[in-house]
Write an enzyme that holds these catalytic residues in place. Sequence first.
Site, PDB file in Angstrom:
ATOM      1  N   LYS A 144      44.227  36.924  36.693  1.00  0.00           N
ATOM      2  CA  LYS A 144      42.905  36.975  37.322  1.00  0.00           C
ATOM      3  C   LYS A 144      42.776  38.318  38.019  1.00  0.00           C
ATOM      4  O   LYS A 144      43.561  38.642  38.918  1.00  0.00           O
ATOM      5  CB  LYS A 144      42.736  35.835  38.308  1.00  0.00           C
TER       6      LYS A 144
ATOM      7  N   ARG B  97      30.000  34.408  43.996  1.00  0.00           N
ATOM      8  CA  ARG B  97      30.150  34.380  45.457  1.00  0.00           C
ATOM      9  C   ARG B  97      28.797  34.132  46.126  1.00  0.00           C
ATOM     10  O   ARG B  97      28.737  33.522  47.193  1.00  0.00           O
ATOM     11  CB  ARG B  97      30.809  35.676  45.936  1.00  0.00           C
TER      12      ARG B  97
ATOM     13  N   LYS C 202      40.144  41.340  47.696  1.00  0.00           N
ATOM     14  CA  LYS C 202      41.158  40.414  47.176  1.00  0.00           C
ATOM     15  C   LYS C 202      42.251  41.149  46.392  1.00  0.00           C
ATOM     16  O   LYS C 202      42.979  40.537  45.614  1.00  0.00           O
ATOM     17  CB  LYS C 202      40.470  39.341  46.330  1.00  0.00           C
TER      18      LYS C 202
ATOM     19  N   GLU D 262      52.948  37.788  34.876  1.00  0.00           N
ATOM     20  CA  GLU D 262      52.274  36.601  35.414  1.00  0.00           C
ATOM     21  C   GLU D 262      52.374  35.438  34.425  1.00  0.00           C
ATOM     22  O   GLU D 262      52.588  34.286  34.824  1.00  0.00           O
ATOM     23  CB  GLU D 262      50.795  36.908  35.703  1.00  0.00           C
TER      24      GLU D 262
ATOM     25  N   LYS E 281      40.908  36.017  33.274  1.00  0.00           N
ATOM     26  CA  LYS E 281      39.610  36.064  33.941  1.00  0.00           C
ATOM     27  C   LYS E 281      39.386  37.429  34.567  1.00  0.00           C
ATOM     28  O   LYS E 281      40.289  37.900  35.260  1.00  0.00           O
ATOM     29  CB  LYS E 281      39.591  34.992  35.011  1.00  0.00           C
TER      30      LYS E 281
ATOM     31  N   SER F 105      30.655  34.843  36.111  1.00  0.00           N
ATOM     32  CA  SER F 105      29.261  34.888  36.537  1.00  0.00           C
ATOM     33  C   SER F 105      28.580  36.222  36.257  1.00  0.00           C
ATOM     34  O   SER F 105      27.441  36.258  35.796  1.00  0.00           O
ATOM     35  CB  SER F 105      29.178  34.561  38.029  1.00  0.00           C
TER      36      SER F 105
ATOM     37  N   TYR G  21      29.103  29.756  31.612  1.00  0.00           N
ATOM     38  CA  TYR G  21      27.835  29.238  32.125  1.00  0.00           C
ATOM     39  C   TYR G  21      26.814  29.052  30.993  1.00  0.00           C
ATOM     40  O   TYR G  21      25.764  28.469  31.204  1.00  0.00           O
ATOM     41  CB  TYR G  21      27.286  30.177  33.211  1.00  0.00           C
TER      42      TYR G  21
END
Length: 307
Positions: A178, A188, A200, A216, A231, A257, A296
């Site tokens: 991610k 957000r 982040k 990872e 992602k 998004s 979405y």
Amino acid sequence: MVQETHIGAANLIFPLFIVDGKNKKTEVASMPGIYRYSVDNLLHEVEACAKLGLMSFDLFPNIDDSLKDKYATESHRDGSLYLRAISEVKKHFPEVCVVTDVAMDPYSSDGHDGLVENGEILNDETLEILGKMALAHAHAGADIIAPSDMMDGRVGYIRKVLDEHKFTHVSIMSYTAKYASAFYGPFRDALNSAPKHGDKKTYQMNPANQQEALIEARLDEHEGADFLMVKPALAYLDVIKLIKDNTDLPVAAYNVSGEYAMVKASAQRGWLDERRTTVEVLTSIRRAGATAILTYHAKEVLEKGWI
Ligand code: PBG
């Protein structure tokens, strides 16, 4: 006859936003066609999707600021909006697959995925909170737990907690690679969950890195993940392919998004053909190696017969 890549309803997971209250359905300004639903309307939406053959959902809660705190206690409180939503969906539609999001940000007064102390994210202290959250989701009926927080060691920790409480049948879809991405902006907005300070980058990955995704992936596989997720998706097709070529686990990708908003905004202006663009985006994510796509566009492509 010779087409190599196909997409069907079974490949799609539809992210749904939930909000407290009754009979609510409010559109997210930066995500045309995407709404925050109160639990009653969430059930109607799930039913409408199931009729189209869309059977998997990932739930995200929009939490009132007054319920947020440093320890994200609302995330595992008995009777919380999110836990009610999970159990209501499973009660009315036991055959649908409910994916739940594990991370502190929607419930944290700091807006971070982990516990913040003096501006630092405390990795190991966060695991305990994530474990409580995952366990609460499993009790409520979650089929797949999806930790999106990117703390080190959380997949193994959550697996252990679930197994100790006899939830051996609940799967883990790990957000494996991610990235610290600008493409999460509209999400957000939807949850009102932007970090109150800092960014982040100490826990999400540097968009410039590819090899790190393999580290990872190996860690998550070793810790007991059942799916490895990349992602965002569209801007990281190389990472999807790399992970796919290096694991036997199913690979998921989150068409996020901002990637949705780009297509919608251009389509609204008549700058792109929406149908062709959307199908091409999803096809490219499948072609890169993702068997599950969180998107979405999931309901729309089925409703309009685009796939
Ligand atoms: C946070 C979380 C994010 C998304 C899913 N879970 C945003 C973030 O990391 O800030 C993004 C999804 C999207 O943009 O569609 N735990």
